[in-house]
Design a protein around this motif. Structure first.
Motif, PDB file in Angstrom:
ATOM      1  N   ARG A 102       0.832  -1.206   0.000  1.00 30.11           N
ATOM      2  CA  ARG A 102       0.000   0.000   0.000  1.00 30.11           C
ATOM      3  C   ARG A 102       0.871   1.261   0.000  1.00 30.11           C
ATOM      4  O   ARG A 102       0.653   2.194  -0.783  1.00 30.11           O
ATOM      5  CB  ARG A 102      -0.930   0.011   1.210  1.00 30.11           C
ATOM      6  CG  ARG A 102      -1.726   1.317   1.363  1.00 30.11           C
ATOM      7  CD  ARG A 102      -2.592   1.346   2.600  1.00 30.11           C
ATOM      8  NE  ARG A 102      -3.748   0.471   2.470  1.00 30.11           N
ATOM      9  CZ  ARG A 102      -3.940  -0.647   3.166  1.00 30.11           C
ATOM     10  NH1 ARG A 102      -3.018  -1.030   4.080  1.00 30.11           N
ATOM     11  NH2 ARG A 102      -5.006  -1.383   2.981  1.00 30.11           N
ATOM     12  N   GLN A 106       1.442   4.232  -2.738  1.00 26.63           N
ATOM     13  CA  GLN A 106       1.230   5.639  -2.366  1.00 26.63           C
ATOM     14  C   GLN A 106       2.451   6.495  -2.690  1.00 26.63           C
ATOM     15  O   GLN A 106       2.330   7.571  -3.275  1.00 26.63           O
ATOM     16  CB  GLN A 106       0.916   5.736  -0.876  1.00 26.63           C
ATOM     17  CG  GLN A 106      -0.435   5.174  -0.469  1.00 26.63           C
ATOM     18  CD  GLN A 106      -0.592   5.076   1.038  1.00 26.63           C
ATOM     19  OE1 GLN A 106       0.383   5.097   1.785  1.00 26.63           O
ATOM     20  NE2 GLN A 106      -1.833   4.954   1.505  1.00 26.63           N
ATOM     21  N   GLU A 154      -8.222  -4.894  -2.168  1.00 27.94           N
ATOM     22  CA  GLU A 154      -8.604  -3.720  -1.389  1.00 27.94           C
ATOM     23  C   GLU A 154      -7.770  -2.499  -1.759  1.00 27.94           C
ATOM     24  O   GLU A 154      -8.228  -1.360  -1.607  1.00 27.94           O
ATOM     25  CB  GLU A 154      -8.506  -4.009   0.113  1.00 27.94           C
ATOM     26  CG  GLU A 154      -7.145  -4.474   0.606  1.00 27.94           C
ATOM     27  CD  GLU A 154      -6.987  -5.973   0.614  1.00 27.94           C
ATOM     28  OE1 GLU A 154      -6.471  -6.513   1.619  1.00 27.94           O
ATOM     29  OE2 GLU A 154      -7.360  -6.611  -0.387  1.00 27.94           O
ATOM     30  N   LEU A 155      -6.547  -2.712  -2.261  1.00 28.45           N
ATOM     31  CA  LEU A 155      -5.722  -1.578  -2.660  1.00 28.45           C
ATOM     32  C   LEU A 155      -6.288  -0.918  -3.913  1.00 28.45           C
ATOM     33  O   LEU A 155      -6.242   0.306  -4.056  1.00 28.45           O
ATOM     34  CB  LEU A 155      -4.276  -2.019  -2.896  1.00 28.45           C
ATOM     35  CG  LEU A 155      -3.562  -2.640  -1.690  1.00 28.45           C
ATOM     36  CD1 LEU A 155      -2.112  -2.934  -2.047  1.00 28.45           C
ATOM     37  CD2 LEU A 155      -3.669  -1.748  -0.467  1.00 28.45           C
ATOM     38  N   SER A 157      -9.408  -0.841  -4.611  1.00 29.53           N
ATOM     39  CA  SER A 157     -10.595  -0.116  -4.166  1.00 29.53           C
ATOM     40  C   SER A 157     -10.226   1.207  -3.494  1.00 29.53           C
ATOM     41  O   SER A 157     -11.063   2.093  -3.365  1.00 29.53           O
ATOM     42  CB  SER A 157     -11.416  -0.977  -3.204  1.00 29.53           C
ATOM     43  OG  SER A 157     -10.739  -1.161  -1.977  1.00 29.53           O
ATOM     44  N   GLU A 158      -8.944   1.336  -3.084  1.00 29.77           N
ATOM     45  CA  GLU A 158      -8.454   2.595  -2.528  1.00 29.77           C
ATOM     46  C   GLU A 158      -7.863   3.502  -3.614  1.00 29.77           C
ATOM     47  O   GLU A 158      -7.247   4.526  -3.314  1.00 29.77           O
ATOM     48  CB  GLU A 158      -7.386   2.303  -1.470  1.00 29.77           C
ATOM     49  CG  GLU A 158      -7.912   1.533  -0.270  1.00 29.77           C
ATOM     50  CD  GLU A 158      -6.799   1.038   0.650  1.00 29.77           C
ATOM     51  OE1 GLU A 158      -5.681   1.609   0.597  1.00 29.77           O
ATOM     52  OE2 GLU A 158      -7.034   0.090   1.406  1.00 29.77           O
ATOM     53  N   ASN A 159      -8.063   3.104  -4.871  1.00 25.64           N
ATOM     54  CA  ASN A 159      -7.566   3.863  -6.027  1.00 25.64           C
ATOM     55  C   ASN A 159      -6.042   3.980  -6.034  1.00 25.64           C
ATOM     56  O   ASN A 159      -5.486   5.016  -6.443  1.00 25.64           O
ATOM     57  CB  ASN A 159      -8.206   5.257  -6.084  1.00 25.64           C
ATOM     58  CG  ASN A 159      -9.697   5.205  -6.283  1.00 25.64           C
ATOM     59  OD1 ASN A 159     -10.193   4.429  -7.111  1.00 25.64           O
ATOM     60  ND2 ASN A 159     -10.439   6.007  -5.542  1.00 25.64           N
ATOM     61  N   LEU A 160      -5.377   2.907  -5.596  1.00 21.81           N
ATOM     62  CA  LEU A 160      -3.926   2.870  -5.612  1.00 21.81           C
ATOM     63  C   LEU A 160      -3.462   2.028  -6.787  1.00 21.81           C
ATOM     64  O   LEU A 160      -3.609   0.805  -6.790  1.00 21.81           O
ATOM     65  CB  LEU A 160      -3.396   2.296  -4.295  1.00 21.81           C
ATOM     66  CG  LEU A 160      -3.671   3.152  -3.046  1.00 21.81           C
ATOM     67  CD1 LEU A 160      -3.251   2.403  -1.783  1.00 21.81           C
ATOM     68  CD2 LEU A 160      -2.948   4.493  -3.143  1.00 21.81           C
TER      69      LEU A 160
END
Length: 238
Positions: A102, A106, A154-155, A157-160
Motif C-alpha cells: 500500500r 502511495q 482492497e488496494l 478499491s483505494e484507487n492505488l
C-alpha cells in the motif's frame, strides 16, 4: 535504474525505530542533499525496546515514534510512517505484505532500502527475526504485490494504481556490491543515532565504534582508508 542515476523518490522500510539510522542514514542524507524525496516506513513502534525503561510498551512506543521522527529530520526526511505491528512478533504475513505494498503504491518510489531477508550466520545481531520478517515481506511487496493489479484487491478499491520499483538496496545482504561514501555526512548520521536516547546510552562510545566499522567498509570498497561507507546489495527488481 543505474546507481549513478539518482531517483526522485525513495522508500526505506525497516522493522524498528533506529534501524534506518544504524544501517543507512548516511546514505539517506546524501540522497536528500541531492533533492531526493525519502519516506521512512517503520513496521513496528519499537514498543519492546529499552532494557532500562520504567514505563510500559505504550509509553515506549510513543517515545520511539518521537525519536525516529526527530532522527529522520536530521537527515532530511520529513515523511515518517509507522504500521504499528507488535515489536518482537513480526511475521512476513500477507497482511504485512499488503500494508507495505500500500505504501509503495502511495509513495511510488524509484528505489527502496530494506533489510535482507537472509540470516547472517557470521554476525547474528543484524538477523533479528523482525528484520528478517520485514525483509521477506518487503521484497514480496515489491515483487509481485505492488506491481500486480490483482494482488490485494482492497488496494485497487483505494484507487492505488500498481507500481514497479526498479531497484532494491538490501542492508546486510549476502553479496554486497555497493559502497556508499558517507564521510561528508557522518555527523548527520551520528546526530540521528543520538536522537534515540531511549536505546543508546553512550553516543560517544558508539561514535568511535561506528567510525571504525564504517572505515573498514570504505577500505573494503576501495574508497580509501580515510573514508567512511555504508554497504548494500543492490538488486534489480524492474
Amino acid at each position: 535504474m543505474p546507481v549513478e542515476n539518482g531517483p526522485e523518490r525513495a522508500l526505506v522500510v525497516m522493522a524498528h525505530p533506529d534501524d534506518a539510522d544504524f544501517s543507512c542514514a548516511g546514505t539517506v542524507a546524501t540522497w536528500t542533499h541531492a533533492g531526493v524525496g525519502v519516506t521512512y516506513l517503520m513496521v513496528t513502534d519499537g514498543d519492546a525496546g529499552g532494557d532500562d525503561r520504567t514505563g510500559d510498551g505504550v509509553d515506549m512506543a510513543t517515545t520511539r515514534r518521537a525519536e525516529q521522527s526527530a532522527a529522520a529530520e536530521l537527515v532530511g526526511v520529513r515523511d515518517v510512517r509507522f504500521l504499528g505491528y507488535p515489536d518482537g512478533r513480526l511475521m512476513p504475513s500477507l497482511e504485512l505484505r499488503r500494508d507495505i505494498a500500500r505504501v509503495i503504491r502511495q509513495v511510488r518510489p524509484h528505489r527502496m532500502i530494506i533489510p535482507s531477508p537472509d540470516r547472517d550466520w557470521s554476525h547474528i545481531a543484524p538477523s533479528h527475526p523482525d528484520h528478517l520478517a520485514t525483509g521477506e515481506a518487503a521484497i514480496n511487496a515489491v515483487y509481485p504485490d505492488a506491481r500486480n493489479p490483482h494482488a490485494h484487491p482492497e488496494l485497487a478499491s483505494e484507487n492505488l494504481a500498481p507500481w514497479v520499483v526498479p531497484e532494491v538496496w538490501l542492508v546486510h545482504g549476502s553479496a554486497p556490491n555497493h559502497y556508499c561514501d558517507i564521510t561528508d555526512v557522518i555527523e548527520q548520521k551520528i546526530g540521528a543515532l543520538a536522537a534515540h536516547a531511549s536505546q543508546i546510552s553512550d553516543i560517544s562510545e558508539l561514535d568511535a565504534a561506528l567510525r571504525e566499522w564504517l572505515g573498514k567498509n570504505a577500505a573494503a570498497g576501495g574508497l580509501g582508508e580515510d573514508r567512511l561507507a555504508e554497504v548494500f546489495q543492490i538488486v534489480n527488481t524492474a
